[in-house]
Design a protein around this motif. Structure first.
Motif: not given
Length: 163
Positions: A103-108
């Protein structure tokens, strides 16, 4: 970011559609961007305008992510571009791939200045009015990542200068 699908509602205004199935390769992602850019121009969102640049970048980022993170050997990715006739800058981009577990997760945090990746979803979040992902319809394997662009609310040059 929306982590659940936004079920597309039937458009209340006339729309134009482009649907493509492309190989999950860098060449397929480039072809998607070029074909969408040409179609946007033909539909009244001319080359060089803020809307054209933003939507082309959104298409490029979503398709590149499908190739890099959603690729399954022998399975194409699917692109659907929907543009409202009036106003001509209301656009929805949907990219489906067959890797539902990624799933797409933006970089922290933003990557360092020397990093060559990790900025794609940051760009999508900055340029799109809304974006998210969900399962593919009809129980097909994979996911759909979508973005909606309603007009120049964040100039692309400003967004790119911050990243």
């Amino acid at each position: 970011m929306t982590s659940n699908p936004a079920t597309p509602t039937p458009p209340t205004v006339p729309t134009r559609h482009l649907e493509l199935r492309l190989s999950p390769t860098p060449r397929g992602a480039r072809l998607a961007r070029r074909l969408c850019a040409e179609r946007l121009h033909a539909w009244g969102i001319p080359y060089g305008t803020e809307a054209h640049e933003a939507v082309s970048l959104l298409v490029a980022e979503l398709c590149t992510n499908a190739v890099r993170h959603g690729r399954v050997r022998g399975r194409d990715f699917h692109l659907r571009l929907t543009v409202a006739v009036q106003p001509a800058t209301a656009v929805r981009i949907e990219v489906a791939d067959t890797r539902g577990e990624r799933t797409p997760e933006p970089a922290p945090q933003l990557p360092g200045p020397d990093s060559t990746d990790g900025r794609g979803l940051v760009l999508v979040a900055a340029l799109a009015d809304r974006w998210g992902w969900g399962p593919r319809p009809c129980g097909a394997p994979g996911k759909v990542v979508w973005a909606e662009y309603g007009g120049p609310s964040h100039p692309a040059q400003t967004v790119l200068g911050q990243i």
